[in-house]
Design an enzyme around this catalytic site. Structure first.
Site, PDB file in Angstrom:
ATOM      1  N   LYS A  78       5.457 -21.984  19.316  1.00 48.26           N
ATOM      2  CA  LYS A  78       6.516 -21.758  18.314  1.00 48.26           C
ATOM      3  C   LYS A  78       7.311 -20.489  18.627  1.00 48.26           C
ATOM      4  O   LYS A  78       8.536 -20.502  18.665  1.00 48.26           O
ATOM      5  CB  LYS A  78       5.897 -21.618  16.918  1.00 48.26           C
ATOM      6  CG  LYS A  78       6.813 -21.000  15.878  1.00 48.26           C
ATOM      7  CD  LYS A  78       6.184 -20.986  14.511  1.00 48.26           C
ATOM      8  CE  LYS A  78       5.836 -19.668  13.916  1.00 48.26           C
ATOM      9  NZ  LYS A  78       6.792 -18.592  13.878  1.00 48.26           N
ATOM     10  N   ASN A  79       6.589 -19.394  18.849  1.00 54.48           N
ATOM     11  CA  ASN A  79       7.288 -18.114  18.985  1.00 54.48           C
ATOM     12  C   ASN A  79       8.046 -17.982  20.302  1.00 54.48           C
ATOM     13  O   ASN A  79       8.844 -17.061  20.476  1.00 54.48           O
ATOM     14  CB  ASN A  79       6.318 -16.937  18.785  1.00 54.48           C
ATOM     15  CG  ASN A  79       5.910 -16.825  17.325  1.00 54.48           C
ATOM     16  OD1 ASN A  79       6.610 -17.333  16.439  1.00 54.48           O
ATOM     17  ND2 ASN A  79       4.782 -16.187  17.071  1.00 54.48           N
ATOM     18  N   CYS A  81      10.137 -10.880   3.707  1.00 60.34           N
ATOM     19  CA  CYS A  81       9.415 -12.128   3.523  1.00 60.34           C
ATOM     20  C   CYS A  81       8.027 -11.790   3.019  1.00 60.34           C
ATOM     21  O   CYS A  81       7.724 -10.624   2.792  1.00 60.34           O
ATOM     22  CB  CYS A  81       9.372 -12.937   4.808  1.00 60.34           C
ATOM     23  SG  CYS A  81       8.282 -12.233   6.017  1.00 60.34           S
ATOM     24  N   ARG A 122      10.344  -6.362   6.833  1.00 62.71           N
ATOM     25  CA  ARG A 122      10.963  -6.910   8.036  1.00 62.71           C
ATOM     26  C   ARG A 122      12.450  -6.556   8.187  1.00 62.71           C
ATOM     27  O   ARG A 122      13.331  -7.437   8.210  1.00 62.71           O
ATOM     28  CB  ARG A 122      10.735  -8.421   8.100  1.00 62.71           C
ATOM     29  CG  ARG A 122       9.273  -8.765   7.899  1.00 62.71           C
ATOM     30  CD  ARG A 122       8.945 -10.183   8.179  1.00 62.71           C
ATOM     31  NE  ARG A 122       8.753 -10.422   9.608  1.00 62.71           N
ATOM     32  CZ  ARG A 122       8.297 -11.555  10.103  1.00 62.71           C
ATOM     33  NH1 ARG A 122       7.996 -12.553   9.308  1.00 62.71           N
ATOM     34  NH2 ARG A 122       8.128 -11.699  11.387  1.00 62.71           N
ATOM     35  N   ASP A 126      -0.514 -12.026  14.193  1.00 62.42           N
ATOM     36  CA  ASP A 126      -0.520 -13.449  13.821  1.00 62.42           C
ATOM     37  C   ASP A 126      -1.914 -14.078  13.842  1.00 62.42           C
ATOM     38  O   ASP A 126      -2.079 -15.236  13.458  1.00 62.42           O
ATOM     39  CB  ASP A 126       0.393 -14.245  14.778  1.00 62.42           C
ATOM     40  CG  ASP A 126       1.859 -14.102  14.398  1.00 62.42           C
ATOM     41  OD1 ASP A 126       2.154 -13.549  13.325  1.00 62.42           O
ATOM     42  OD2 ASP A 126       2.711 -14.556  15.193  1.00 62.42           O
ATOM     43  N   ARG A 183       5.189 -25.025   9.131  1.00 59.76           N
ATOM     44  CA  ARG A 183       6.186 -24.225   9.861  1.00 59.76           C
ATOM     45  C   ARG A 183       5.736 -23.978  11.302  1.00 59.76           C
ATOM     46  O   ARG A 183       6.573 -23.777  12.186  1.00 59.76           O
ATOM     47  CB  ARG A 183       6.381 -22.860   9.182  1.00 59.76           C
ATOM     48  CG  ARG A 183       7.180 -22.898   7.900  1.00 59.76           C
ATOM     49  CD  ARG A 183       7.427 -21.479   7.431  1.00 59.76           C
ATOM     50  NE  ARG A 183       7.723 -20.636   8.574  1.00 59.76           N
ATOM     51  CZ  ARG A 183       7.277 -19.390   8.738  1.00 59.76           C
ATOM     52  NH1 ARG A 183       6.553 -18.809   7.802  1.00 59.76           N
ATOM     53  NH2 ARG A 183       7.574 -18.703   9.811  1.00 59.76           N
TER      54      ARG A 183
HETATM   55  C1  UD1 Z   1       6.355  -9.886  14.781  1.00 60.09           C
HETATM   56  C2  UD1 Z   1       5.222  -9.671  15.759  1.00 60.09           C
HETATM   57  C3  UD1 Z   1       5.143 -10.880  16.648  1.00 60.09           C
HETATM   58  C4  UD1 Z   1       4.938 -12.106  15.764  1.00 60.09           C
HETATM   59  C5  UD1 Z   1       6.030 -12.216  14.704  1.00 60.09           C
HETATM   60  C6  UD1 Z   1       5.791 -13.332  13.708  1.00 60.09           C
HETATM   61  C7  UD1 Z   1       4.461  -7.578  16.770  1.00 60.09           C
HETATM   62  C8  UD1 Z   1       4.834  -6.335  17.471  1.00 60.09           C
HETATM   63  N1  UD1 Z   1       5.450  -8.442  16.506  1.00 60.09           N
HETATM   64  O1  UD1 Z   1       7.552 -10.051  15.523  1.00 60.09           O
HETATM   65  O2  UD1 Z   1       4.098 -10.765  17.577  1.00 60.09           O
HETATM   66  O3  UD1 Z   1       4.894 -13.253  16.520  1.00 60.09           O
HETATM   67  O4  UD1 Z   1       6.107 -11.002  13.981  1.00 60.09           O
HETATM   68  O5  UD1 Z   1       4.772 -13.043  12.829  1.00 60.09           O
HETATM   69  O6  UD1 Z   1       3.303  -7.816  16.501  1.00 60.09           O
HETATM   70  N2  UD1 Z   1      10.691  -3.271  12.448  1.00 60.09           N
HETATM   71  C9  UD1 Z   1      11.564  -2.349  11.915  1.00 60.09           C
HETATM   72  N3  UD1 Z   1      12.897  -2.491  12.212  1.00 60.09           N
HETATM   73  C10 UD1 Z   1      13.377  -3.496  12.991  1.00 60.09           C
HETATM   74  C11 UD1 Z   1      12.471  -4.435  13.523  1.00 60.09           C
HETATM   75  C12 UD1 Z   1      11.130  -4.306  13.240  1.00 60.09           C
HETATM   76  O7  UD1 Z   1      11.168  -1.437  11.222  1.00 60.09           O
HETATM   77  O8  UD1 Z   1      14.583  -3.564  13.217  1.00 60.09           O
HETATM   78  C13 UD1 Z   1       9.233  -3.160  12.165  1.00 60.09           C
HETATM   79  C14 UD1 Z   1       8.738  -4.325  11.307  1.00 60.09           C
HETATM   80  O9  UD1 Z   1       8.904  -4.074   9.931  1.00 60.09           O
HETATM   81  C15 UD1 Z   1       7.291  -4.410  11.708  1.00 60.09           C
HETATM   82  C16 UD1 Z   1       7.309  -4.026  13.178  1.00 60.09           C
HETATM   83  O10 UD1 Z   1       8.511  -3.273  13.372  1.00 60.09           O
HETATM   84  O11 UD1 Z   1       6.532  -3.457  11.011  1.00 60.09           O
HETATM   85  C17 UD1 Z   1       7.218  -5.223  14.115  1.00 60.09           C
HETATM   86  O12 UD1 Z   1       8.369  -5.915  14.068  1.00 60.09           O
HETATM   87  P1  UD1 Z   1       8.881  -6.942  15.178  1.00 60.09           P
HETATM   88  O13 UD1 Z   1       8.053  -6.969  16.391  1.00 60.09           O
HETATM   89  O14 UD1 Z   1      10.320  -6.745  15.311  1.00 60.09           O
HETATM   90  O15 UD1 Z   1       8.670  -8.260  14.353  1.00 60.09           O
HETATM   91  P2  UD1 Z   1       8.943  -9.689  14.816  1.00 60.09           P
HETATM   92  O16 UD1 Z   1       9.957  -9.761  15.883  1.00 60.09           O
HETATM   93  O17 UD1 Z   1       9.123 -10.469  13.572  1.00 60.09           O
END
Ligand code: UD1
Length: 427
Positions: A22-23, A116, A121, A308, A402
């Site tokens: 998925k990811n 979410c 996020r 995850d 999902r």
């Molecule tokens: C994250 C997971 C990913 C997982 C996905 C779905 C990590 C590092 N990333 O990816 O492995 O597959 O969720 O569950 O484990 N953040 C900010 N500002 C930003 C972007 C992120 O503060 O602009 C913070 C987020 O709040 C969070 C952290 O950084 O605490 C990780 O975020 P990120 O890796 O960007 O999240 P996803 O891409 O959703």
């Protein structure tokens, strides 16, 4: 509202094929906008999140079709630069169209994705990075809920990410592949799903080096070309089914597993006493005795233990002989299963200030009526139900769809007694 019923106490035995990732699929689907031609995407999982991304592709002007698990995308007529607001607020990964639409049209209008259930996020890292590439950003709409980004020339830039964010790394790559000059990302995410979107783009003619490391360099090219690409299998689905065997007991062979990317999950489950053999793309897992606790299990960016997989391991550790601690270091609200697990007899103490859960293992869980709060949390409750005595009903189970093509089909194939049921079955 759909729900899943599981009668616990059955040992799991047999063989299971692991679906496509998925990811990896979600950013690659967003990236198909960039090649102004056709993409043949093989091993694409048929799950709600993928269907949602495909719906957005159509809203942007692409034509799409399926043949089994192969997705065909023709993006020649993708002329629309605005992603409908409703589509973004429904699904967080749609923010990846920020980078791909900017890359293709030098313009995008997209809603600010809300928080979410697992946390706030934000996308500040994405926006800060893209701004450095000569992109103007304006907040528009009611309560500044939309972002309009545009540029006459997207220029390569040096970008240092405060945190190795998966989404921000992918968005910068998507913005950079068709830009002028070279973009360097320092502290880039090293997740396999970043490597996967790079592999797709390279196969379509992009110039990217350093994928899988903290330093990625993208040299802009004029255009991409038609591409056929095979997605790898899903490390989290494989990990979920391994956790199911650990909790319920049994001997299961998983086929088409991405072993290289499962290292930290295999290591964690071995610490609980499971015997796991890994060969190429196959994993055999045996769980035949009372599980052992894990003193501290902490979620971290790859190659650390994945956020995850945190909920699934919590279900497993509820049954261990002793006390375990889980620290959730990526998202702030990812302990939502705790109350449901307590209903099943689990003993868990939360320290919310430190994002820490202390789990005192019990010999047995009892079936209960519980609620799936999010995708992985829902799967984790199903795992607890497989190990529990009696019947568990997981209400509002749509979120599980999902990310899992058919979790009941898969678990039933290895001996679990589980099925989808209608709303009133819970009553
Ligand atoms: C994250 C997971 C990913 C997982 C996905 C779905 C990590 C590092 N990333 O990816 O492995 O597959 O969720 O569950 O484990 N953040 C900010 N500002 C930003 C972007 C992120 O503060 O602009 C913070 C987020 O709040 C969070 C952290 O950084 O605490 C990780 O975020 P990120 O890796 O960007 O999240 P996803 O891409 O959703």
């Amino acid at each position: 509202m759909s729900s899943i019923e599981v009668i616990g106490g059955k040992q799991l035995k047999g063989e299971l094929n692991i679906q496509g990732s998925k990811n990896a699929a979600l950013p690659v689907i967003a990236a198909t906008i960039l090649n102004k031609g056709t993409t043949v995407l093989k091993n694409c999982p048929k799950i709600l999140d993928v269907y949602h991304m495909v719906k957005i592709l159509k809203e942007l002007g692409c034509s799409t079709s399926w043949d089994g698990n192969t997705l065909y995308v023709d993006s020649r007529n993708a002329v629309v630069t605005a992603v409908p607001e409703e589509s973004v607020t429904k699904m967080r990964s749609s923010i990846l169209f920020l980078g791909s639409l900017l890359g293709r049209h030098k313009e995008v209008t997209i809603a600010y994705p809300g928080g979410c259930s697992i946390g706030k996020r934000p996308i500040d890292y994405h926006l800060k990075a893209i701004k450095k590439m000569n992109v103007t950003q304006e907040f528009i709409g009611d309560n500044d809920s939309m972002i309009h980004c545009y540029s006459d020339r997207i220029l390569g830039a040096e970008i240092f990410l405060e945190f190795p964010s998966v989404g921000a790394t992918q968005n910068v790559i998507l913005t950079a592949v068709l830009s002028e000059g070279t973009t360097r990302i320092f502290n880039a995410a090293r997740e396999p799903e970043v490597i996967e979107v790079c592999n797709y783009l390279i196969a379509a003619g992009a110039k990217i080096s350093g994928k899988g490391t903290a330093f990625i360099e993208i040299e802009g090219v004029k255009q991409l070309h038609d591409v056929e690409f095979q997605l790898s299998s899903d490390r989290i689905v494989a990990g979920t089914y391994m956790a199911a065997v650990a909790a319920a007991g049994g001997d299961v062979v998983l086929l088409n597993t991405p072993n290289l990317h499962l290292e930290s999950t295999v290591r964690a489950l071995r610490r609980t006493g499971c015997v796991i053999e890994t060969t190429e793309n196959r994993i055999v897992i045996h769980s035949r005795q009372r599980l052992l606790p894990i003193d501290v299990l902490k979620t971290q960016p790859y190659p650390g233990f994945p956020t995850d997989m945190q909920s699934q391991l919590m279900s497993v550790l509820c049954l261990a002989e002793g006390e375990s601690t889980i620290i959730e270091d990526i998202f702030e609200s990812r302990f939502q299963n705790v109350n449901d697990l307590r209903k099943m007899g689990a003993i868990i103490t939360l320290d919310n200030k430190q994002n820490k859960a202390i789990i005192t293992g019990v010999r047995e869980l009892q079936g209960a009526v519980v609620d799936a709060h999010d995708l992985r949390g829902g799967a984790a409750l199903l795992i607890a139900g497989l190990a529990a005595k009696g019947k568990t009903i997981i209400c509002d189970s749509t979120s599980i769809e999902r990310g899992y093509e058919d979790i009941c089909r898969d678990l039933s194939a290895i001996g679990a007694q589980t099925r989808y049921c209608s709303e009133n079955a819970a009553g």
